[in-house]
Design an enzyme around this catalytic site. Structure first.
Site, PDB file in Angstrom:
ATOM      1  N   SER A 130      -4.511  -0.521  13.599  1.00 37.22           N
ATOM      2  CA  SER A 130      -5.396   0.883  13.732  1.00 37.22           C
ATOM      3  C   SER A 130      -6.246   1.165  15.317  1.00 37.22           C
ATOM      4  CB  SER A 130      -6.701   1.231  13.186  1.00 37.22           C
ATOM      5  OG  SER A 130      -7.774   2.248  13.479  1.00 37.22           O
ATOM      6  N   LYS A 181      -8.467  -5.363  11.960  1.00 31.98           N
ATOM      7  CA  LYS A 181      -7.604  -4.080  12.288  1.00 31.98           C
ATOM      8  C   LYS A 181      -6.591  -4.469  14.272  1.00 31.98           C
ATOM      9  CE  LYS A 181      -6.816  -1.640   9.319  1.00 31.98           C
ATOM     10  NZ  LYS A 181      -4.974  -1.311   8.736  1.00 31.98           N
ATOM     11  N   ILE A 191      -5.360   9.906  10.735  1.00 32.65           N
ATOM     12  CA  ILE A 191      -4.249  10.455  10.648  1.00 32.65           C
ATOM     13  C   ILE A 191      -4.844  10.793   8.731  1.00 32.65           C
ATOM     14  CG2 ILE A 191      -2.362  10.043   9.062  1.00 32.65           C
ATOM     15  CD1 ILE A 191      -2.277   9.168  11.849  1.00 32.65           C
ATOM     16  N   ALA A 236     -12.274  -5.668  13.316  1.00 30.13           N
ATOM     17  CA  ALA A 236     -11.626  -6.709  13.519  1.00 30.13           C
ATOM     18  C   ALA A 236     -10.556  -7.404  12.951  1.00 30.13           C
ATOM     19  CB  ALA A 236     -13.373  -7.735  12.749  1.00 30.13           C
ATOM     20  N   SER A 247       1.826   3.722  -2.517  1.00 31.19           N
ATOM     21  CA  SER A 247       1.132   4.106  -2.954  1.00 31.19           C
ATOM     22  C   SER A 247       0.720   5.813  -2.812  1.00 31.19           C
ATOM     23  CB  SER A 247       0.301   3.696  -4.570  1.00 31.19           C
ATOM     24  OG  SER A 247      -0.203   3.393  -4.540  1.00 31.19           O
ATOM     25  N   ARG A 248       0.132   5.129  -1.393  1.00 31.60           N
ATOM     26  CA  ARG A 248      -0.492   6.661  -1.654  1.00 31.60           C
ATOM     27  C   ARG A 248      -0.692   6.688   0.349  1.00 31.60           C
ATOM     28  NH1 ARG A 248      -6.291   6.078  -1.457  1.00 31.60           N
ATOM     29  NH2 ARG A 248      -6.023   4.576  -1.888  1.00 31.60           N
ATOM     30  N   VAL A 278      -2.816  -7.100  -2.734  1.00 31.40           N
ATOM     31  CA  VAL A 278      -2.503  -8.489  -1.979  1.00 31.40           C
ATOM     32  C   VAL A 278      -3.387  -9.109  -0.940  1.00 31.40           C
ATOM     33  CG1 VAL A 278      -0.725  -6.677  -0.556  1.00 31.40           C
ATOM     34  CG2 VAL A 278      -3.525  -6.442   0.212  1.00 31.40           C
ATOM     35  N   GLY A 295       0.623  -1.283   0.101  1.00 32.15           N
ATOM     36  CA  GLY A 295      -0.021  -0.029  -0.064  1.00 32.15           C
ATOM     37  C   GLY A 295       0.597   1.645   0.003  1.00 32.15           C
ATOM     38  N   TYR A 351     -14.301  -3.720   9.773  1.00 33.89           N
ATOM     39  CA  TYR A 351     -12.500  -2.554   9.847  1.00 33.89           C
ATOM     40  C   TYR A 351     -11.799  -3.212  11.518  1.00 33.89           C
ATOM     41  CZ  TYR A 351      -9.042   0.977   9.913  1.00 33.89           C
ATOM     42  OH  TYR A 351      -7.559   1.824   9.905  1.00 33.89           O
TER      43      TYR A 351
HETATM   44  P1  NAP Z   1      -4.974   5.155   1.856  1.00 31.68           P
HETATM   45  O1  NAP Z   1      -4.387   6.853   1.368  1.00 31.68           O
HETATM   46  O2  NAP Z   1      -6.278   5.067   1.111  1.00 31.68           O
HETATM   47  O3  NAP Z   1      -3.711   3.922   1.374  1.00 31.68           O
HETATM   48  C1  NAP Z   1      -3.941   2.604   0.669  1.00 31.68           C
HETATM   49  C2  NAP Z   1      -3.016   1.927   0.478  1.00 31.68           C
HETATM   50  O4  NAP Z   1      -3.622   0.755   0.446  1.00 31.68           O
HETATM   51  C3  NAP Z   1      -2.933   2.783  -1.374  1.00 31.68           C
HETATM   52  O5  NAP Z   1      -1.737   2.958  -1.420  1.00 31.68           O
HETATM   53  C4  NAP Z   1      -4.023   1.323  -1.706  1.00 31.68           C
HETATM   54  O6  NAP Z   1      -3.373   0.579  -3.205  1.00 31.68           O
HETATM   55  C5  NAP Z   1      -3.419   0.112  -1.043  1.00 31.68           C
HETATM   56  N1  NAP Z   1      -3.912  -0.383  -1.240  1.00 31.68           N
HETATM   57  C6  NAP Z   1      -5.527  -1.283  -0.779  1.00 31.68           C
HETATM   58  N2  NAP Z   1      -5.809  -2.227  -1.653  1.00 31.68           N
HETATM   59  C7  NAP Z   1      -5.182  -3.141  -1.607  1.00 31.68           C
HETATM   60  C8  NAP Z   1      -4.777  -4.022  -2.184  1.00 31.68           C
HETATM   61  N3  NAP Z   1      -5.747  -4.724  -1.866  1.00 31.68           N
HETATM   62  N4  NAP Z   1      -3.513  -4.656  -2.435  1.00 31.68           N
HETATM   63  C9  NAP Z   1      -2.509  -3.872  -2.663  1.00 31.68           C
HETATM   64  N5  NAP Z   1      -2.508  -2.078  -2.201  1.00 31.68           N
HETATM   65  C10 NAP Z   1      -3.881  -2.047  -1.723  1.00 31.68           C
HETATM   66  O7  NAP Z   1      -4.808   5.267   3.231  1.00 31.68           O
HETATM   67  P2  NAP Z   1      -4.216   4.954   4.306  1.00 31.68           P
HETATM   68  O8  NAP Z   1      -4.610   6.067   5.735  1.00 31.68           O
HETATM   69  O9  NAP Z   1      -2.503   5.898   3.955  1.00 31.68           O
HETATM   70  O10 NAP Z   1      -3.979   3.709   4.989  1.00 31.68           O
HETATM   71  C11 NAP Z   1      -3.048   3.375   5.109  1.00 31.68           C
HETATM   72  C12 NAP Z   1      -3.484   1.787   6.335  1.00 31.68           C
HETATM   73  O11 NAP Z   1      -3.002   2.833   7.416  1.00 31.68           O
HETATM   74  C13 NAP Z   1      -4.068   1.454   6.174  1.00 31.68           C
HETATM   75  O12 NAP Z   1      -3.789   0.033   6.562  1.00 31.68           O
HETATM   76  C14 NAP Z   1      -5.341   1.799   7.198  1.00 31.68           C
HETATM   77  O13 NAP Z   1      -6.223   0.817   7.693  1.00 31.68           O
HETATM   78  C15 NAP Z   1      -4.078   2.171   8.513  1.00 31.68           C
HETATM   79  N6  NAP Z   1      -4.446   3.343   9.099  1.00 31.68           N
HETATM   80  C16 NAP Z   1      -5.415   4.277   8.621  1.00 31.68           C
HETATM   81  C17 NAP Z   1      -5.457   5.473   9.745  1.00 31.68           C
HETATM   82  C18 NAP Z   1      -6.215   6.647   9.009  1.00 31.68           C
HETATM   83  O14 NAP Z   1      -6.641   7.559   9.544  1.00 31.68           O
HETATM   84  N7  NAP Z   1      -5.816   7.571   7.657  1.00 31.68           N
HETATM   85  C19 NAP Z   1      -5.940   5.373  10.672  1.00 31.68           C
HETATM   86  C20 NAP Z   1      -5.895   4.632  11.201  1.00 31.68           C
HETATM   87  C21 NAP Z   1      -4.671   2.821  10.621  1.00 31.68           C
HETATM   88  P3  NAP Z   1      -4.075   1.956  -4.342  1.00 31.68           P
HETATM   89  O15 NAP Z   1      -3.779   3.874  -4.019  1.00 31.68           O
HETATM   90  O16 NAP Z   1      -3.928   1.478  -5.531  1.00 31.68           O
HETATM   91  O17 NAP Z   1      -5.222   1.703  -3.933  1.00 31.68           O
END
Ligand code: NAP
Length: 248
Positions: free
Chosen positions: A143, A160, A189, A158, A15-16, A65, A13, A156
């Site tokens: 998370s 995490k 975040i 469950a 890319s973003r 994944v 993950g 989600y």
């Molecule tokens: P995000 O900006 O939505 O980025 C998600 C990333 O995961 C993207 O690079 C996406 O790829 C990739 N992805 C999604 N499904 C995938 C798959 N099946 N195979 C491979 N790559 C996949 O999310 P984020 O906020 O950075 O979150 C990153 C992690 O932190 C996640 O596990 C999320 O649950 C956790 N988290 C986030 C927060 C928050 O507040 N943001 C809080 C707690 C935990 P594409 O760009 O190609 O779609």
């Protein structure tokens, strides 16, 4: 010479969001970095360029994944191109929120398959190599929802919580091989994932965070960078919250 020069990291993950910030942070720390993503080709190509500016090798590959085969192929390619994976960070994750009474089977399954299944597949593909080399650091992104639960996020939460149990079990299994496994549990975040929170809901979130702001992806990346570094060599099986105090 940088402490981490010529070490190899793999970020899912990447890319973003948090994954992207982690790729850049690890590249800055001297890691050669591979990352995978699901669909956002443009984001991946621009990240490759940005990370390579740190003078390290960078490899971005599309790999979903949720199933084993693409992940095995990804790990094989990374190890052939960059070398054995020293540090693994699993950041690929999605949300499909709904109160349980309205949740569809697809929403449940997609989240479990991506967030928890993804961690399983990637750790499974990497861990034997780490055991053979008797070294490695894994950071799985959980998370605070996995620790405390969030309403409308039973799927989600469950997934995490599952990541926390998985990480602790793996830490116990592999500590004797010099492998450290930790979980990071972010609060809110600023990324695409939280961009849809607005209006009243955003006000409520802000009111509940003692530090009165969302976290930045770079702040999570800094914690991850620390956990995979030599400085954290006695930390394993931990669940480190980075949440602005929202859970106190
Ligand atoms: P995000 O900006 O939505 O980025 C998600 C990333 O995961 C993207 O690079 C996406 O790829 C990739 N992805 C999604 N499904 C995938 C798959 N099946 N195979 C491979 N790559 C996949 O999310 P984020 O906020 O950075 O979150 C990153 C992690 O932190 C996640 O596990 C999320 O649950 C956790 N988290 C986030 C927060 C928050 O507040 N943001 C809080 C707690 C935990 P594409 O760009 O190609 O779609």
């Amino acid at each position: 010479m940088e402490e981490n020069t010529s070490r190899v990291a793999l970020v899912t993950g990447g890319s973003r969001g948090i994954g992207r910030a982690t790729v850049l942070g690890l590249a800055r720390d001297g890691f050669d970095v591979a990352f995978c993503y699901r669909s956002d080709e443009e984001a991946a190509r621009s990240l490759e360029k940005e990370a390579a500016a740190y003078g390290v090798r960078v490899l971005g590959r599309r790999a979903d994944v949720t199933t084993a085969e693409p992940v095995r192929e990804l790990v094989a390619e990374v190890e052939e191109s960059l070398g054995p994976v020293d540090a693994l960070v699993t950041a690929a994750g999605i949300t499909r929120d709904n109160p349980l009474v309205l949740m569809t089977d697809e929403q449940w399954q997609e989240v479990i398959d991506t967030n928890l299944g993804g961690v399983y597949h990637v750790c499974r593909a990497v861990v034997f190599g780490m055991m053979k080399r008797k070294a490695g650091a894994i950071v799985n992104i959980s998370s605070v929802a996995g620790v405390y639960g969030h309403a409308t996020q039973s799927n989600y939460s469950a997934s995490k919580a599952g990541i926390i149990g998985f990480s602790r079990a793996l830490a116990k299994e592999t500590g004797r091989y010099g492998i450290r496994v930790n979980a990071v549990a972010p609060g809110f975040i600023e990324t695409d994932m939280t961009a849809a929170i607005e209006g009243r809901a955003l006000k409520d979130v802000m009111a509940s965070i003692p530090l009165k702001r969302m976290g930045r992806a770079e702040e999570v990346a800094d914690l991850v960078g620390y956990l995979v570094s030599e400085r954290a060599q006695y930390i394993t099986g931990a669940v480190l919250q980075i949440d602005g105090g929202i859970t106190i």
